[in-house]
Design a protein around this motif. Structure first.
Motif, PDB file in Angstrom:
ATOM      1  N   LEU A   1     -36.388  -2.817 -10.040  1.00  0.00           N
ATOM      2  CA  LEU A   1     -36.310  -2.717 -11.496  1.00  0.00           C
ATOM      3  C   LEU A   1     -36.032  -2.977 -12.160  1.00  0.00           C
ATOM      4  O   LEU A   1     -35.589  -1.896 -12.037  1.00  0.00           O
ATOM      5  CB  LEU A   1     -38.687  -1.868 -11.155  1.00  0.00           C
ATOM      6  CG  LEU A   1     -39.608  -2.989 -10.059  1.00  0.00           C
ATOM      7  CD1 LEU A   1     -40.538  -1.672 -10.378  1.00  0.00           C
ATOM      8  CD2 LEU A   1     -39.682  -3.860 -10.300  1.00  0.00           C
ATOM      9  N   PRO A   2     -35.533  -3.440 -14.062  1.00  0.00           N
ATOM     10  CA  PRO A   2     -34.530  -2.632 -14.663  1.00  0.00           C
ATOM     11  C   PRO A   2     -35.488  -1.318 -14.746  1.00  0.00           C
ATOM     12  O   PRO A   2     -36.336  -0.461 -15.271  1.00  0.00           O
ATOM     13  CB  PRO A   2     -35.560  -3.759 -15.864  1.00  0.00           C
ATOM     14  CG  PRO A   2     -36.315  -4.801 -15.239  1.00  0.00           C
ATOM     15  CD  PRO A   2     -37.077  -4.461 -14.075  1.00  0.00           C
TER      16      PRO A   2
ATOM     17  N   GLU B   1     -43.874  -2.875 -10.737  1.00  0.00           N
ATOM     18  CA  GLU B   1     -44.405  -1.160 -10.598  1.00  0.00           C
ATOM     19  C   GLU B   1     -45.000  -1.534 -12.252  1.00  0.00           C
ATOM     20  O   GLU B   1     -44.641  -1.138 -13.725  1.00  0.00           O
ATOM     21  CB  GLU B   1     -43.456  -0.124 -10.991  1.00  0.00           C
ATOM     22  CG  GLU B   1     -43.326   0.534  -9.885  1.00  0.00           C
ATOM     23  CD  GLU B   1     -43.353   0.619  -8.660  1.00  0.00           C
ATOM     24  OE1 GLU B   1     -44.651   0.974  -8.906  1.00  0.00           O
ATOM     25  OE2 GLU B   1     -43.428  -0.194  -7.308  1.00  0.00           O
ATOM     26  N   LEU B   2     -46.331  -0.372 -11.942  1.00  0.00           N
ATOM     27  CA  LEU B   2     -47.329  -0.542 -13.081  1.00  0.00           C
ATOM     28  C   LEU B   2     -46.817   0.432 -14.097  1.00  0.00           C
ATOM     29  O   LEU B   2     -47.721  -0.058 -15.331  1.00  0.00           O
ATOM     30  CB  LEU B   2     -48.797  -0.139 -12.039  1.00  0.00           C
ATOM     31  CG  LEU B   2     -49.226  -1.490 -11.922  1.00  0.00           C
ATOM     32  CD1 LEU B   2     -50.589  -1.106 -11.233  1.00  0.00           C
ATOM     33  CD2 LEU B   2     -49.672  -2.501 -12.345  1.00  0.00           C
TER      34      LEU B   2
ATOM     35  N   VAL C   1     -42.481   5.109 -12.379  1.00  0.00           N
ATOM     36  CA  VAL C   1     -42.651   5.105 -11.036  1.00  0.00           C
ATOM     37  C   VAL C   1     -41.163   4.394 -10.564  1.00  0.00           C
ATOM     38  O   VAL C   1     -41.600   3.126 -11.769  1.00  0.00           O
ATOM     39  CB  VAL C   1     -43.168   4.857 -10.955  1.00  0.00           C
ATOM     40  CG1 VAL C   1     -42.574   4.048  -8.721  1.00  0.00           C
ATOM     41  CG2 VAL C   1     -44.574   5.484 -10.305  1.00  0.00           C
ATOM     42  N   THR C   2     -40.239   4.420 -10.117  1.00  0.00           N
ATOM     43  CA  THR C   2     -38.984   3.527 -10.741  1.00  0.00           C
ATOM     44  C   THR C   2     -38.887   2.755  -8.498  1.00  0.00           C
ATOM     45  O   THR C   2     -39.305   3.704  -7.517  1.00  0.00           O
ATOM     46  CB  THR C   2     -37.516   3.502 -10.211  1.00  0.00           C
ATOM     47  OG1 THR C   2     -36.837   4.508  -9.534  1.00  0.00           O
ATOM     48  CG2 THR C   2     -37.300   3.988 -11.931  1.00  0.00           C
TER      49      THR C   2
ATOM     50  N   SER D   1     -39.304   6.795  -6.185  1.00  0.00           N
ATOM     51  CA  SER D   1     -38.736   7.574  -7.522  1.00  0.00           C
ATOM     52  C   SER D   1     -39.954   7.874  -8.948  1.00  0.00           C
ATOM     53  O   SER D   1     -40.359   6.854  -8.874  1.00  0.00           O
ATOM     54  CB  SER D   1     -37.294   8.001  -8.423  1.00  0.00           C
ATOM     55  OG  SER D   1     -37.315   7.639  -8.410  1.00  0.00           O
ATOM     56  N   ALA D   2     -40.419   8.900  -8.886  1.00  0.00           N
ATOM     57  CA  ALA D   2     -41.482   9.346  -9.547  1.00  0.00           C
ATOM     58  C   ALA D   2     -41.700  10.692 -10.382  1.00  0.00           C
ATOM     59  O   ALA D   2     -40.700  11.566  -9.576  1.00  0.00           O
ATOM     60  CB  ALA D   2     -42.945   8.888  -8.976  1.00  0.00           C
TER      61      ALA D   2
END
Length: 125
Positions: free
Chosen positions: A33-34, A70-71, A76-77, A92-93
């Motif tokens: 995800l970016p 991811e929402l 979060v990644t 990771s969060a």
């Protein structure tokens, strides 16, 4: 059909991780995800790997799961990579609760994708 391993890293209350480093096992075939420049540090990490019967099967599952972003991308990644027959998962969060929710939802989808693969047979070249 698959084997799995997972690790969860939770820092001490006074410890803060400002940079997330991925293990060297994360290959170049990735669905990420970016990242946002204003994203918060994410000290809670989850690493897992699932071994499938073939590299094509692992890629099919990765591609199916990488579609949905991811929402909460600032909190979060997620990175999914395939190394031969292994699907590597990295989350990771910003906090444990957010990490648990993201990983739990992801595993529901992973189970569905794996059962679908088993029901309809292996990926075709």
């Amino acid at each position: 059909m698959e084997t799995a391993t997972a690790t969860l890293q939770i820092p001490a209350a006074s410890e803060q991780v400002t940079q997330v480093e991925l293990p060297s096992s994360h290959g170049s075939t990735a669905a990420t995800l970016p990242s946002s420049a204003d994203a918060q540090p994410q000290p809670y990490e989850f690493h897992a790997s699932h071994v499938y019967a073939s590299e094509a099967d692992a890629q099919v599952v990765r591609d199916a799961l990488a579609i949905d972003p991811e929402l909460r991308p600032k909190q979060v990644t997620r990175e999914l990579t395939v190394d031969k027959t292994t699907l590597n998962i990295f989350f990771s969060a910003v906090d444990a609760r957010t990490l648990r929710a993201a990983v739990g939802t992801f595993y529901d989808l992973l189970a569905l994708a794996t059962r679908t693969l088993e029901a309809f047979g292996p990926a075709q070249p």
